[in-house]
Write an enzyme that holds these catalytic residues in place. Structure first.
Site, mmCIF file in Angstrom:
data_model
loop_
_atom_site.group_PDB
_atom_site.id
_atom_site.type_symbol
_atom_site.label_atom_id
_atom_site.label_comp_id
_atom_site.label_asym_id
_atom_site.label_seq_id
_atom_site.Cartn_x
_atom_site.Cartn_y
_atom_site.Cartn_z
ATOM 1 N N LYS A 178 -10.486 -5.948 14.534
ATOM 2 C CA LYS A 178 -11.415 -6.813 15.281
ATOM 3 C C LYS A 178 -11.630 -8.079 14.467
ATOM 4 O O LYS A 178 -12.354 -8.093 13.484
ATOM 5 C CB LYS A 178 -12.756 -6.095 15.511
ATOM 6 C CG LYS A 178 -13.398 -6.539 16.761
ATOM 7 C CD LYS A 178 -14.646 -7.354 16.759
ATOM 8 C CE LYS A 178 -15.408 -7.911 15.683
ATOM 9 N NZ LYS A 178 -15.484 -9.394 15.762
ATOM 10 N N GLU A 252 -16.748 -4.759 2.060
ATOM 11 C CA GLU A 252 -16.504 -5.934 1.210
ATOM 12 C C GLU A 252 -17.482 -7.006 1.674
ATOM 13 O O GLU A 252 -17.256 -7.649 2.696
ATOM 14 C CB GLU A 252 -15.053 -6.407 1.380
ATOM 15 C CG GLU A 252 -14.023 -5.435 0.841
ATOM 16 C CD GLU A 252 -13.980 -5.404 -0.687
ATOM 17 O OE1 GLU A 252 -14.625 -6.256 -1.335
ATOM 18 O OE2 GLU A 252 -13.307 -4.514 -1.227
ATOM 19 N N CYS A 286 -16.335 -15.601 -0.343
ATOM 20 C CA CYS A 286 -17.280 -14.613 -0.884
ATOM 21 C C CYS A 286 -17.343 -14.690 -2.403
ATOM 22 O O CYS A 286 -18.382 -14.451 -3.007
ATOM 23 C CB CYS A 286 -16.875 -13.211 -0.447
ATOM 24 S SG CYS A 286 -15.175 -12.826 -0.884
ATOM 25 N N GLU A 382 -26.852 -16.202 -0.295
ATOM 26 C CA GLU A 382 -25.493 -16.729 -0.153
ATOM 27 C C GLU A 382 -25.511 -17.892 0.843
ATOM 28 O O GLU A 382 -25.864 -17.717 2.011
ATOM 29 C CB GLU A 382 -24.583 -15.615 0.367
ATOM 30 C CG GLU A 382 -23.128 -15.972 0.357
ATOM 31 C CD GLU A 382 -22.250 -14.862 0.941
ATOM 32 O OE1 GLU A 382 -22.682 -14.200 1.894
ATOM 33 O OE2 GLU A 382 -21.121 -14.673 0.447
HETATM 34 P P1 NAD Z 1 -20.513 -11.240 9.650
HETATM 35 O O1 NAD Z 1 -21.090 -10.088 8.926
HETATM 36 O O2 NAD Z 1 -21.390 -12.049 10.515
HETATM 37 O O3 NAD Z 1 -19.289 -10.787 10.571
HETATM 38 C C1 NAD Z 1 -18.168 -10.106 10.045
HETATM 39 C C2 NAD Z 1 -17.452 -9.396 11.183
HETATM 40 O O4 NAD Z 1 -18.297 -8.371 11.696
HETATM 41 C C3 NAD Z 1 -17.120 -10.296 12.374
HETATM 42 O O5 NAD Z 1 -15.857 -9.911 12.890
HETATM 43 C C4 NAD Z 1 -18.233 -9.961 13.362
HETATM 44 O O6 NAD Z 1 -17.902 -10.228 14.710
HETATM 45 C C5 NAD Z 1 -18.393 -8.479 13.119
HETATM 46 N N1 NAD Z 1 -19.685 -7.902 13.534
HETATM 47 C C6 NAD Z 1 -20.852 -8.535 13.793
HETATM 48 N N2 NAD Z 1 -21.813 -7.641 14.126
HETATM 49 C C7 NAD Z 1 -21.233 -6.412 14.076
HETATM 50 C C8 NAD Z 1 -21.711 -5.089 14.291
HETATM 51 N N3 NAD Z 1 -22.983 -4.834 14.617
HETATM 52 N N4 NAD Z 1 -20.851 -4.070 14.121
HETATM 53 C C9 NAD Z 1 -19.568 -4.281 13.748
HETATM 54 N N5 NAD Z 1 -19.056 -5.527 13.542
HETATM 55 C C10 NAD Z 1 -19.880 -6.579 13.697
HETATM 56 O O7 NAD Z 1 -19.822 -12.126 8.522
HETATM 57 P P2 NAD Z 1 -19.152 -13.541 8.695
HETATM 58 O O8 NAD Z 1 -20.234 -14.565 8.825
HETATM 59 O O9 NAD Z 1 -18.085 -13.476 9.716
HETATM 60 O O10 NAD Z 1 -18.421 -13.706 7.268
HETATM 61 C C11 NAD Z 1 -19.028 -14.220 6.148
HETATM 62 C C12 NAD Z 1 -19.441 -13.103 5.207
HETATM 63 O O11 NAD Z 1 -18.288 -12.340 4.822
HETATM 64 C C13 NAD Z 1 -20.009 -13.637 3.925
HETATM 65 O O12 NAD Z 1 -21.139 -12.885 3.574
HETATM 66 C C14 NAD Z 1 -18.876 -13.416 2.917
HETATM 67 O O13 NAD Z 1 -19.301 -13.337 1.589
HETATM 68 C C15 NAD Z 1 -18.286 -12.142 3.405
HETATM 69 N N6 NAD Z 1 -16.912 -11.958 2.902
HETATM 70 C C16 NAD Z 1 -16.681 -10.985 1.956
HETATM 71 C C17 NAD Z 1 -15.405 -10.825 1.425
HETATM 72 C C18 NAD Z 1 -15.114 -9.780 0.383
HETATM 73 O O14 NAD Z 1 -13.948 -9.479 0.156
HETATM 74 N N7 NAD Z 1 -16.106 -9.222 -0.283
HETATM 75 C C19 NAD Z 1 -14.355 -11.630 1.876
HETATM 76 C C20 NAD Z 1 -14.628 -12.594 2.843
HETATM 77 C C21 NAD Z 1 -15.915 -12.750 3.357
#
Ligand code: NAD
Length: 489
Positions: A178, A252, A286, A382
């Site tokens: 997804k 992650e 991240c 963040e």
């Molecule tokens: P997000 O948590 O808003 O969304 C991540 C994913 O989860 C998206 O595909 C979103 O549609 C989906 N999602 C949203 N609600 C959900 C639910 N209730 N159940 C299941 N899936 C759901 O994050 P974002 O804004 O897309 O990404 C940024 C974040 O990702 C930052 O916090 C960043 O640090 C983190 N990140 C971490 C890593 C790592 O390897 N640790 C790498 C990249 C990004």
């Protein structure tokens, strides 16, 4: 919302076929450099997710039982196809995500590396035997879980697809991916390349959509393991949903990463690494170098030099391969701007940036907030944008304590020429990855993941295989008769 304009349309990928969503709902995906929609993408509902999970589940036994040598060879072909199509994939990623073309290309080549790396692991997933005494044989085998749900964010869409799907497939799992709603396109293209390389078509399915689609996937009883990359808040929801079916999760999550600059550091080098660490991908990383914690001996000079570098950045659409592209969405643009205001209200000094250039798209200048106190929100939360917070420290303070004083624990960096100081700091820093005299020190083959609220489990490297394999112990009695004492007697 169904659009009547003629935008290129992307349907779901389920069981090897591009299919319209059951609801017939599509959302536009926007070029962040202009704010203009250029494609519309299907929104999967619960019934679409169910079809995708069933398809992946049906494909599982065949893929699991494929000779591991052949599985590896197939994944090698995926890597080759990604390389062959790197220009097209980089263009797509740059347009959908906003990042400069050369960064998009580097992300895509690293995606190829994931497939190559895990291709090599496919036939080396050995178990072990346990010495339990004569007359007995005991061994441990490692088996795939089944259907791996992969939920990915919008900052490195294609790269993170590969980071999760490659080890999942190498271990013999199948996948339902997804992607994030604002950056779904590379996932579809990469899944098609997997099939072209010979991965069974139903082994990689893609269901685009927003939170509801993700929730339908994490709630699904047919999902056997979940890999989620995203924010802490959503990660917590994913963990709650996973509890319903006792599904294992790898999380992650975000970071608020300290970059400690000791008084003996090579200042020019430290400034260069921190600059790259905070401004690459417009800070939407991240593992960004969010918090520079700088000794007062060269604090003023550090701020002066990083400001000078920030002010030299050229901003532009990803396709022009500028120093920095736009932020990914209008919503995120507002969020980052709000944080700059919060920082100034809290008493930070806006040393440079903070403004949105007068142009279309979601651009924000590289920004340095100086004189930050670690207790401020801008030091604790963040921001996920090109906003560096600089925190001074003196001889009576311990920069490692300041570095650790956040809820996150993803990565940390130290800049020093004293080898003992570097290793002492590395021992005490609460982070899954510590960089010494560099930033972004992790590679495809090194484990990556968070301490504290930054996550659970590890991606990358061989450690990632632990998220995709469960162990089974087999105990065999070689002796005749009904046995002796109970265990422990
Ligand atoms: P997000 O948590 O808003 O969304 C991540 C994913 O989860 C998206 O595909 C979103 O549609 C989906 N999602 C949203 N609600 C959900 C639910 N209730 N159940 C299941 N899936 C759901 O994050 P974002 O804004 O897309 O990404 C940024 C974040 O990702 C930052 O916090 C960043 O640090 C983190 N990140 C971490 C890593 C790592 O390897 N640790 C790498 C990249 C990004």
């Amino acid at each position: 919302m169904s659009s009547t304009r003629s935008l290129e349309r992307h349907d779901l990928l389920i069981g090897g076929e591009r299919v319209p969503p059951a609801s017939d709902e599509y959302v536009e995906t926007v070029d962040p450099a202009t704010g203009e929609a250029f494609a519309e993408v299907a929104v999967a509902d619960e019934s679409d997710v169910d079809r995708a999970v069933r398809a992946a589940s049906e494909a599982f036994p065949g893929w699991r039982d494929t000779d591991p040598v052949e599985r590896g060879q197939t994944l090698h072909r995926v890597a080759e196809l990604i390389r062959d199509n790197a220009d097209e994939l980089a263009d797509l990623e740059s347009r959908d995500q906003g990042k400069p073309l050369s960064q998009a290309r580097s992300d895509i080549l690293s995606a190829a590396r994931y497939f190559e790396y895990y291709a090599g692991a496919a036939d080396k997933l050995e178990g072990r035997s346990v010495p339990v005494g004569t007359g007995q044989v005991d061994y441990v085998v490692r088996e795939p879980y089944g259907v791996s749900a992969q939920i990915i964010p919008w900052n490195f869409p294609g790269n993170l697809f590969a980071r999760g799907v490659a080890p999942a497939l190498a271990a013999g799992n199948t996948a339902v991916v997804k992607p994030a709603p604002t950056t779904p396109l590379s996932a579809y293209r990469l899944a098609e390349l997997c099939a072209e390389a010979g991965v069974p078509e139903a082994a990689v399915n893609v269901v685009s959509g927003a939170g509801e689609t993700g929730a339908a996937l994490t709630d699904h009883a047919g999902v056997d393991t979940i890999t989620f990359t995203g924010s802490v808040r959503t990660g917590q929801r994913v963990m709650e949903a996973a509890a319903g079916n006792v599904t294992p999760v790898t999380l992650e999550l975000g970071g608020k990463n300290p970059a400690i600059v000791y008084p003996d550091a090579d200042l020019e080098e430290a400034v260069s690494w921190v600059e790259r660490g905070i401004f690459a991908n417009a800070g939407q990383v991240c593992s960004a170098a969010d918090r520079a914690i700088v000794h007062e001996d060269h604090y003023d000079e550090f701020v002066e030099r990083i400001v000078e570098r920030a002010e030299a950045y050229e901003l532009g659409p990803g396709a022009e391969d500028p120093d920095m592209g736009p932020l990914n969405s209008a919503e995120h643009f507002e969020r980052v701007r709000d944080y700059v205001e919060v920082g100034v209200e809290e008493g930070a000094r806006l040393a440079t940036g903070g403004e949105a250039p007068d142009r279309d798209g979601y651009f924000i200048e590289p920004t340095v907030l100086a004189d930050v106190d670690n207790g401020m929100r801008v030091a604790q939360e963040e921001i996920f944008g090109p906003v560096l917070t600089v925190i001074p420290y003196g001889d009576d303070e311990d920069p490692v304590d300041i570095g650790n004083d956040v809820d996150y624990g993803l990565v940390a960096g130290v800049f020093t020429n004293d080898v003992r100081r570097a290793h002492r700091a590395a021992q005490r820093l609460q982070a899954g990855n510590v960089y010494v005299n560099k930033w972004f020190g992790d590679t495809n083959q090194t484990p990556f993941g968070g301490y504290k609220q930054s996550g659970i489990g590890r991606e990358k490297g061989l450690e990632a295989m632990d998220s995709y394999l469960q162990s089974k112990n087999v105990a065999v009695n070689l002796e005749e008769g009904s046995g002796g004492d109970l265990p422990g007697a």
